[in-house]
Design an enzyme around this catalytic site. Structure first.
Site, mmCIF file in Angstrom:
data_model
loop_
_atom_site.group_PDB
_atom_site.id
_atom_site.type_symbol
_atom_site.label_atom_id
_atom_site.label_comp_id
_atom_site.label_asym_id
_atom_site.label_seq_id
_atom_site.Cartn_x
_atom_site.Cartn_y
_atom_site.Cartn_z
ATOM 1 N N ASP A 376 0.839 -1.195 0.000
ATOM 2 C CA ASP A 376 0.000 0.000 0.000
ATOM 3 C C ASP A 376 0.870 1.240 0.000
ATOM 4 O O ASP A 376 1.452 1.595 1.025
ATOM 5 C CB ASP A 376 -0.902 -0.019 1.237
ATOM 6 C CG ASP A 376 -1.862 1.155 1.300
ATOM 7 O OD1 ASP A 376 -1.971 1.907 0.315
ATOM 8 O OD2 ASP A 376 -2.503 1.321 2.350
ATOM 9 N N GLU A 413 -3.370 10.603 -0.774
ATOM 10 C CA GLU A 413 -4.531 9.742 -0.561
ATOM 11 C C GLU A 413 -4.643 9.330 0.895
ATOM 12 O O GLU A 413 -5.751 9.259 1.453
ATOM 13 C CB GLU A 413 -4.426 8.500 -1.450
ATOM 14 C CG GLU A 413 -5.639 7.567 -1.396
ATOM 15 C CD GLU A 413 -5.586 6.489 -0.330
ATOM 16 O OE1 GLU A 413 -6.563 5.735 -0.201
ATOM 17 O OE2 GLU A 413 -4.566 6.393 0.396
ATOM 18 N N GLU A 414 -3.491 9.057 1.509
ATOM 19 C CA GLU A 414 -3.516 8.485 2.842
ATOM 20 C C GLU A 414 -4.146 9.415 3.880
ATOM 21 O O GLU A 414 -4.775 8.960 4.833
ATOM 22 C CB GLU A 414 -2.095 8.101 3.284
ATOM 23 C CG GLU A 414 -1.477 6.955 2.491
ATOM 24 C CD GLU A 414 -2.127 5.603 2.770
ATOM 25 O OE1 GLU A 414 -3.181 5.565 3.436
ATOM 26 O OE2 GLU A 414 -1.575 4.587 2.322
ATOM 27 N N ASP A 442 -5.126 0.261 -5.691
ATOM 28 C CA ASP A 442 -4.438 0.776 -4.509
ATOM 29 C C ASP A 442 -3.424 -0.270 -4.075
ATOM 30 O O ASP A 442 -2.272 -0.242 -4.505
ATOM 31 C CB ASP A 442 -5.479 1.088 -3.429
ATOM 32 C CG ASP A 442 -4.930 1.867 -2.246
ATOM 33 O OD1 ASP A 442 -3.754 1.682 -1.910
ATOM 34 O OD2 ASP A 442 -5.686 2.648 -1.631
ATOM 35 N N HIS A 526 0.233 -0.392 6.828
ATOM 36 C CA HIS A 526 0.672 0.941 7.275
ATOM 37 C C HIS A 526 1.813 0.874 8.286
ATOM 38 O O HIS A 526 1.972 1.774 9.118
ATOM 39 C CB HIS A 526 -0.502 1.738 7.851
ATOM 40 C CG HIS A 526 -1.474 2.210 6.820
ATOM 41 N ND1 HIS A 526 -2.575 2.957 7.134
ATOM 42 C CD2 HIS A 526 -1.516 2.065 5.478
ATOM 43 C CE1 HIS A 526 -3.262 3.248 6.038
ATOM 44 N NE2 HIS A 526 -2.624 2.703 5.011
#
Length: 709
Positions: A376, A413-414, A442, A526
């Site tokens: 990601d 985006e995050e 994504d 993440h």
């Protein structure tokens, strides 16, 4: 590079023996997991241009692109060089390319602290950072990204604390039923369920003064140390120090720059009050290793986790998941963020088609919370670079598509889908006039099992193209693997990635990728461990999932961009809306209230009738070879979904205009169908629900008018 890949395969084979006890079925993070019987479907033939595309795609070059993206700091608004590099790669392949900027509000971490003080005066100081691993180079880079929540509030808090489960409003309601005090306390929540920002929002709304969120190994099923699996980097289980970063914007209210709702962010743009979608209380993410002492301090205090009797309240850690508070046990926390208005950079590339009023858009975000981001988002980033290179091979032969093809590499985006939302807000008139479909990738690959969520008109072409793609160098098709993984389910779009602004401007969309299956290595979402080393050792060692997803996305783009008549199935909207309608009826029947759905029922019947008319018109266009009639059909297929956003937004969150589906108000990610009706009804606002029965029916009737002949 081939030597690197071979070494990666050997490393993976070596680690298999470290976790033989982990062979099992587990509830995986992706909602679609449902392993079905293995099947082999004959591979559909390719035309010469399709064969050029798929033969041009290489896992070796994709691995190179991945290595580049995952070895540089690229938190939102910090790396224009990477935007320029992306533009250069696309330009080399013959695309017309530019980098466009927006000036947006972001915040960045300065420092943080967290201390647990026990009733006897002793203390525990959580690490708050992830372990540096010698074998995983980017985890030890001097500029590695600290753990933090984007858009979190600066502030400090000291108080007793309460475990609030997954932080849904229903969890808080249950705590209040049980008499657990919330006002003035600090919330301790596990990840899972609603978007993390809504956990903080719900804590704040219930009078709490801080929030701490951790990842529970319950999310990992049986791939845990407790079941004999070695933790990363020695095995496939979660590293105990891994931390999930992420945004705490209230995504289900509106995405994008919090200071420019509904319009693009420029340096001279007027700025709105951002507190409508941002927390006022501080929040911190922590690892499960750091969470265990906090949870253990609550054991025996408040209500036992089993007695709380809430779904997914208790996890897999060796604690009772009691609510607390524990008398005398206090948390002291602080969080300092640096606010900035800063530029972000979207990279945009175009191949102009012969039909200037029809456009296919492909997008992936480029920014990450960490130096890595191998899954990601940069698995998708590498795939899109390779897609651009493959189409460049067609361009070299003088090929030109019927429809415009636009590539987008989004920044920020995050933080809250910022780059894509600002771009859509700027170009919505052009998009309304020309956009046919938006294809989002994504997490292109965090494992070897494909999944797809899509608006209904894309279902048929999505499945057809899967049958053209072999899967993972086997004799099976991508379709076979997808059916085995999902049971043949195409998901409904909610939110959480860059398709959101497109869907809520009436543009059909798809979100696709490949994830790990029930017996695969835990993906460190993440975390610093979403790294090139993890990907090349566990996630997709030979980059084969990357390669075949790239083939699939290239073929899907090609088919949408070249068919004389758009391969979109309008009638499937009638089929799917009947499913949503049945769900709505069941929801109403489960309560003591009633709601008249007659206008909605009438509108659905009319829409179903009109789909037969456009099917007849399409047949006539094909039979006669009538280009003008084909254009009329194409424009109806392009435009009819604009009707679903024609009645204004949902109550209290006007950004979300789509009346057929939208992210749930208390989920942020997961979709709610007929959301204006469903959410108002479940909240007890029957008059508002009735209002949205009419609005939803009117939207469907507008769509009927567009497709009628």
């Amino acid at each position: 590079m081939l030597g690197r890949i071979r070494a990666q395969v050997f490393a993976t084979l070596l680690t298999v023996s470290l976790c033989r006890a982990c062979a099992r079925g587990r509830e995986f993070q992706h909602d679609h997991v449902n392993l079905a019987k293995r099947e082999i479907t004959p591979l559909s033939p390719l035309n010469p241009e399709e064969k050029i595309l798929v033969d041009s795609i290489s896992n070796v070059s994709i691995s190179d692109w991945s290595h580049y993206y995952t070895h540089g700091y690229h938190v939102a608004g910090t790396n224009k060089t990477m935007a320029d590099w992306t533009a250069d790669r696309w330009r080399e392949s013959g695309w017309n390319t530019s980098v466009v900027s927006y000036n947006v509000y972001l915040n960045y971490p300065v420092n943080k602290s967290l201390t647990l003080t026990y009733a006897n005066g002793s203390t525990f100081h959580p690490l708050l950072e992830e372990e540096v691993l010698d074998v995983d180079d980017t985890t030890g880079y001097p500029n590695r990204v600290p753990t933090f929540h984007g858009y979190s509030a600066s502030g400090s808090a000291e108080a007793e604390f309460v475990y609030v489960g997954r932080g849904q409003q229903d969890d808080f309601n249950r705590l209040k039923e049980l008499g657990v005090p919330l006002e003035g306390k600090i919330a301790l929540s596990r990840y899972g369920g609603p978007f993390r920002g809504l956990k903080v929002k719900n804590a704040q709304a219930n009078g709490m003064i801080g929030a701490i969120i951790f990842t529970d190994t319950d999310e990992d099923g049986n791939v845990t140390e407790a079941n004999g699996c070695a933790p990363y980097p020695d095995g496939p289980a979660r590293n105990p120090s891994s931390v999930q970063r992420g945004s705490v914007q209230y995504l289900s209210t509106y995405p994008g720059d919090p200071t420019t709702p509904g319009y693009p962010s420029r340096k001279d743009s007027p700025r709105a009050d951002r507190t409508a979608v941002m927390p006022k209380i501080p929040s911190l993410p922590i690892s499960y290793a750091d969470a265990i002492p906090l949870l253990a301090a609550l054991d025996g205090h408040g209500v036992d986790g089993e007695a709380v009797n809430r779904t997914r309240w208790a996890g897999a850690l060796n604690v009772t998941y009691s609510t607390g508070p524990a008398p005398g046990a206090k948390i002291s926390m602080s969080n300092l963020m640096r606010d900035e208005y800063t530029d972000i950079w979207n990279t945009i590339a175009v191949i102009n088609g012969t039909n200037a009023d029809e456009t296919i858009i492909i997008g992936n975000h480029r920014d990450a919370w960490i130096l890595g981001g191998a899954a990601d988002p940069n698995s998708g980033s590498a795939i899109v670079v390779e897609l651009a290179r493959a189409f460049g091979k067609l361009l070299d032969r003088g090929w030109r598509p019927k429809r415009n093809i636009v590539l987008c590499s989004w920044d920020a985006e995050e933080y809250g889908l910022v780059g894509s939302t600002e771009w859509v807000e700027e170009y919505v008139p052009w998009l309304t006039e020309t956009a046919v479909s938006y294809l989002n990738i994504d997490v292109g690959a965090s494992g070897a099992w494909p999944y797809i969520d899509a608006t209904p008109e894309l279902h048929a072409i999505t499945i057809d193209v899967m049958k053209k793609v072999p899967w993972m160098d086997t004799d099976r098709t991508m379709y076979d693997a997808w059916v085995e993984f999902t049971g043949g389910t195409l998901g409904v779009l909610g939110s959480g990635s860059d398709y959101t602004a497109f869907v809520h401007n009436g543009i059909g969309s798809i979100d696709l990728g490949a994830s790990g299956g029930p017996d695969d290595a835990v993906y460190h979402y993440h975390s610093n461990y979403d790294s090139y080393h993890w990907m090349s050792t566990y996630g997709d060692p030979e980059f084969l999932a990357h390669k075949y997803i790239a083939k699939y996305l290239s073929l899907l783009t090609y088919n949408l961009a070249t068919h004389d008549i758009l391969p979109l199935d309008v009638s499937n909207w009638a089929t799917q809306m009947e499913i949503y309608y049945a769900d709505l009826e069941n929801t109403i029947a489960s309560t003591a209230d009633t709601l008249d759905l007659t206008p909605l029922r009438t509108a659905l019947d009319d829409f179903t009738l009109r789909t037969t008319e456009i099917e007849t018109l399409e047949t006539q266009a094909r039979t006669r070879g009538d280009e003008d009639l084909a254009t009329l059909v194409n424009h109806k297929k392009r435009d009819f979904q604009r009707a679903f956003v024609s009645q204004g937004g949902l109550p209290g969150r006007e950004f979300y205009q789509h009346l057929i589906f939208a992210p749930g108000l208390d989920t942020g990610y997961a979709p709610t169908t007929f959301p204006g009706i469903t959410e108002a009804f479940l909240a007890g606002n029957v008059s508002v629900a009735a209002e949205f029965v009419k609005k939803t029916a009117d939207a469907i009737l507008v769509a009927s008018d567009i497709i009628r002949t």
